[in-house]
Scaffold this active site. Structure first.
Site, short mmCIF file in Angstrom:
data_model
loop_
_atom_site.label_atom_id
_atom_site.label_comp_id
_atom_site.label_asym_id
_atom_site.label_seq_id
_atom_site.Cartn_x
_atom_site.Cartn_y
_atom_site.Cartn_z
N VAL A 1 0.84 -1.20 0.00
CA VAL A 1 0.00 0.00 0.00
C VAL A 1 0.87 1.25 0.00
O VAL A 1 0.62 2.21 -0.74
CB VAL A 1 -0.96 -0.01 1.22
N CYS B 1 -10.41 -2.92 2.88
CA CYS B 1 -10.41 -2.87 1.41
C CYS B 1 -11.69 -3.42 0.78
O CYS B 1 -12.24 -2.82 -0.15
CB CYS B 1 -9.20 -3.62 0.87
N GLY C 1 -4.02 -8.16 -0.87
CA GLY C 1 -4.71 -7.72 0.33
C GLY C 1 -3.95 -8.11 1.59
O GLY C 1 -4.16 -7.55 2.65
N HIS D 1 -9.79 -7.33 -5.73
CA HIS D 1 -10.80 -8.18 -5.10
C HIS D 1 -12.09 -8.16 -5.93
O HIS D 1 -12.45 -7.13 -6.50
CB HIS D 1 -11.18 -7.63 -3.71
#
Ligand SMILES: NC(=O)c1ccc[n+]([C@@H]2O[C@H](COP(=O)([O-])OP(=O)(O)OC[C@H]3O[C@@H](n4cnc5c(N)ncnc54)[C@H](OP(=O)(O)O)[C@@H]3O)[C@@H](O)[C@H]2O)c1
Length: 344
Positions: free
Chosen positions: A16, A130, A161, A243
């Protein structure tokens, strides 16, 4: 706007953190100075920002002197320890971890949905989980119009993730399997290449995974509606990035697919992507690297009234984390500009 700000990114070497640096640069965030922090594992590393190599500093209690805004992306433990220290120095913290999301005194913000909550911050602002962020980008325009009663979600979550090391491990494990070699995992709990497993967050007494309940609590807080019901099943799939979520949503008011498409076509940050003739609906490779969340295959549920089925895919490193955090920082400077103008 001519004012520029002293920024820090905590967790700048992570999946991130690296995106945060890229997005700040891409969106021309008014940065005066940039400091990048990580753990002692990153001692001696350099990261790139605006074409410059910036040495990674090891995070320490006095790291925040003179920093206006710090975007944290280094996990819950680091946030709990260091965000209050930053706050004491007068630094405003935007945190990507779960540390403060449930705290009723700390705003949890998706700028397209509840930007107004920024007014209440006292130095720390949380950015959502997220999966929740991606789901709510598609659901909030429908909630405003039809009112959500209950959500049933099934997620298909990518390796990213779980951070940069999880992505690396999936790549190495896939390669090892293709070469018929053995592989020792250190990040994921189960075989991941050519497999899937339930989300690797703690399993709670009631049988839900922590990730699944985050979707419930954060949805209620962001949509400011404690009556919304939600049940989810979260699954890790062997995909590097982005995702996907299958949603079944029951509304209070009669909801039809035509109106849902119209609402989502007008919504900020959402793109409808589909070609029904070709059976083409959003895929993780379509969403990878995209700021917008993709949505398609909106159907009326044949089994009960006022219920729609949606397929939603988003790059969770971007709208699910880094982009959302930078957008929150942009709200902060907008608020700062407004109060400076009011004073003059
Ligand atoms: N990945 C996602 O899609 C996503 C989405 C929403 C929210 N988040 C949240 O964002 C955070 C970061 O996730 P990530 O996926 O970027 O993980 P990651 O790739 O594992 O990166 C973690 C970062 O935190 C740093 N760090 C770890 N321990 C530290 C310490 N004690 N002091 C200072 N820095 C430390 C790491 O530094 P080193 O490189 O030195 O280890 C690295 O820069 C987590 O809280 C996660 O829950 C992630």
């Amino acid at each position: 706007m001519s004012e520029t700000f002293h920024l820090a990114v905590v967790g700048a070497t992570g999946a991130v953190g690296q995106e945060i640096l890229r997005i700040l640069e891409k969106r021309h965030f008014p940065v005066k100075t940039m400091r990048c922090f990580a753990s002692s594992r990153s001692q001696g590393r350099l990261v790139t920002f605006q074409g410059q190599s910036i040495p990674v500093e090891i995070l320490a209690p006095n790291s925040f002197k003179g920093v206006d805004i710090a975007i944290f992306s280094a996990g819950r433990k680091v946030a709990l320890e260091y965000a209050p220290l930053a706050q004491k120095e007068g630094t405003i913290v935007v945190d990507n971890s779960s540390a403060f999301r449930k705290d009723p005194h700390i705003p949890l913000i998706i700028p397209e949905i509840n930007a107004h909550a920024i007014k209440k911050h006292e130095g720390i602002i949380a950015s959502p989980n997220c999966t929740t962020a991606i789901m709510l980008m598609a659901l909030h325009p429908l909630h405003r119009h039809f009112g959500i009663k209950r959500i049933v979600a099934a997620t298909y979550q990518a390796a990213s993730g779980a951070g940069a090391q999880a992505m690396h491990e999936l790549t190495l494990e896939t390669k090892a399997l293709l070469e018929d070699k053995s592989f020792d995992r250190s990040v994921m709990p189960h075989p991941y290449a050519f497999n899937l497993f339930l989300h690797n967050s703690p399993l709670l007494e009631n049988g839900y995974l922590e990730e699944e309940l985050k979707m419930l609590y954060e949805t209620r807080k962001i949509l400011e509606d404690e009556t919304i019901r939600l049940t989810a099943t979260c699954v890790r799939v062997p995909i590097l990035r982005a995702h996907s979520i299958a949603l079944n949503v029951e509304f209070h008011a009669p909801a039809c697919k035509e109106q849902a498409y119209a609402l989502l076509r007008q919504a900020q940050g959402i793109t409808i992507l589909e070609n029904r003739k070709e059976n083409y609906f959003p895929m993780p490779i379509d969403a990878t690297g995209q700021d917008h969340v993709l949505c398609g295959r909106i159907r009326e549920d044949l089994s009960q009234p006022n219920t729609l089925e949606l397929w939603v895919v988003g790059d969770q490193l971007l709208k699910g984390a880094a982009l959302n955090a930078v957008q929150i920082a942009e709200l902060l400077i907008k608020k700062h500009d407004e109060s400076s103008t009011a004073q003059h």
